[in-house]
Design an enzyme around this catalytic site. Structure first.
Site, PDB file in Angstrom:
ATOM      1  CG  ASP A   1      33.802  43.453  43.267  1.00  0.00           C
ATOM      2  OD1 ASP A   1      33.122  43.490  44.304  1.00  0.00           O
ATOM      3  OD2 ASP A   1      33.678  42.569  42.400  1.00  0.00           O
TER       4      ASP A   1
ATOM      5  CE  LYS B   1      30.662  41.253  43.743  1.00  0.00           C
ATOM      6  NZ  LYS B   1      31.680  40.576  42.922  1.00  0.00           N
TER       7      LYS B   1
ATOM      8  CB  CYS C   1      31.536  43.038  39.606  1.00  0.00           C
ATOM      9  SG  CYS C   1      32.231  41.361  39.742  1.00  0.00           S
TER      10      CYS C   1
HETATM   11  C1  VGL Z   1      35.214  40.776  38.584  1.00  0.00           C
HETATM   12  C2  VGL Z   1      36.064  39.255  37.112  1.00  0.00           C
HETATM   13  C3  VGL Z   1      36.119  38.303  38.082  1.00  0.00           C
HETATM   14  C4  VGL Z   1      34.728  42.168  38.829  1.00  0.00           C
HETATM   15  C5  VGL Z   1      35.267  39.834  39.574  1.00  0.00           C
HETATM   16  O1  VGL Z   1      34.800  42.642  39.971  1.00  0.00           O
HETATM   17  O2  VGL Z   1      34.259  42.800  37.842  1.00  0.00           O
HETATM   18  N1  VGL Z   1      35.610  40.479  37.348  1.00  0.00           N
HETATM   19  N2  VGL Z   1      35.714  38.607  39.318  1.00  0.00           N
END
Ligand code: VGL
Ligand code: ZN
Length: 243
Positions: A47, A145, A190
């Protein structure tokens, strides 16, 4: 593998001063701690998307600092997989769809506790794009995802309902991968959920701490490290990698 933290703690207990510890460890044990990624190793880059970087809607403090570290270590991996948080508009994890709720509050959903977030990583938006500063042209797969509107998915392996799979474990196993190195954003969500699921799927799992940054809400960062240690996830630094 030698655990540098345990060694330092042991030496400290033995009453050695900091200088002695540093000298001793750097001269004798540093090289031995080097980990060389092989063909059965993969780097998971989690991410590294505009929403989690400065100016993004869910910016992780110092998140941009992971990019050069990840670019450097990625060169040492034959296998690299990247992930993208990829939500529908009006996703259940967005505080904006729950009247009266604010970001970082929690609610109970059918699959368990859910932290509510600012709107982020909506499919096809600039915020959902991977950072333009990532330089990993040999990455073989980008896994998306969190695209089911009513279920979050911090983990790259299994959605937050605990049963819907992304297919990543089967992909990695089919390609002969046994060891995973996890980096990216955010450490306590994540990255941690991915590392915990990697252990559940039987992978030897490392988190590269300085290639990650955390959100740290309601004690989440400390809890993530405790949970990961209990699950046998190994905590390393990018300097431990022979890349
Ligand atoms: C994430 C919060 C919400 C992450 C993704 O990538 O850690 N955190 N969505
Ligand atoms: Zn998300």
């Amino acid at each position: 593998m030698l655990d540098r933290r345990r060694i330092l703690a042991g030496l400290a207990l033995a009453g050695l001063g900091t200088t002695a510890i540093t000298t001793c460890v750097s001269s004798t044990l540093w090289a031995a701690a080097s980990i060389k990624p092989d063909d059965a190793s993969a780097l998971l880059v989690i991410d590294v998307q505009n929403c989690f970087l400065p100016g993004g809607s869910l910016a992780v403090k110092d998140g941009e600092q992971v990019v050069p570290v990840i670019n450097r270590i990625a060169k040492g991996f034959a296998n690299v997989v990247m992930t993208q948080d990829w939500h529908t508009g009006g996703h259940v994890s967005f505080a904006s769809v729950h009247p009266g709720k604010k970001p970082f509050e929690t609610i109970d959903l059918p699959y368990g506790k859910q932290v509510l977030w600012p709107d982020h990583c909506v499919q096809g938006t600039d915020g959902a794009s991977l950072s333009k500063d990532l330089s990993i042209p040999h990455a073989a797969l980008i896994i998306r995802k969190g695209f089911h509107k009513d279920v979050d998915s911090y983990s790259a392996f299994t959605e937050a309902d605990g049963k819907t799979t992304t297919g990543l474990a089967a992909y990695l196993k089919a390609r002969g991968v046994e060891r995973l190195f996890v980096a990216g954003l955010a450490t306590d969500f994540c990255v941690a959920w991915t590392a915990l699921d990697a252990r559940k799927s039987g992978f030897e799992t490392y988190v590269v701490e300085d290639a990650c940054r955390g959100i740290d809400t309601q004690g989440s960062l400390a809890k993530a490290w405790t949970d990961m240690a209990q699950a046998g996830v190994k905590r390393i630094q990018s300097g431990d990698l022979a890349v």
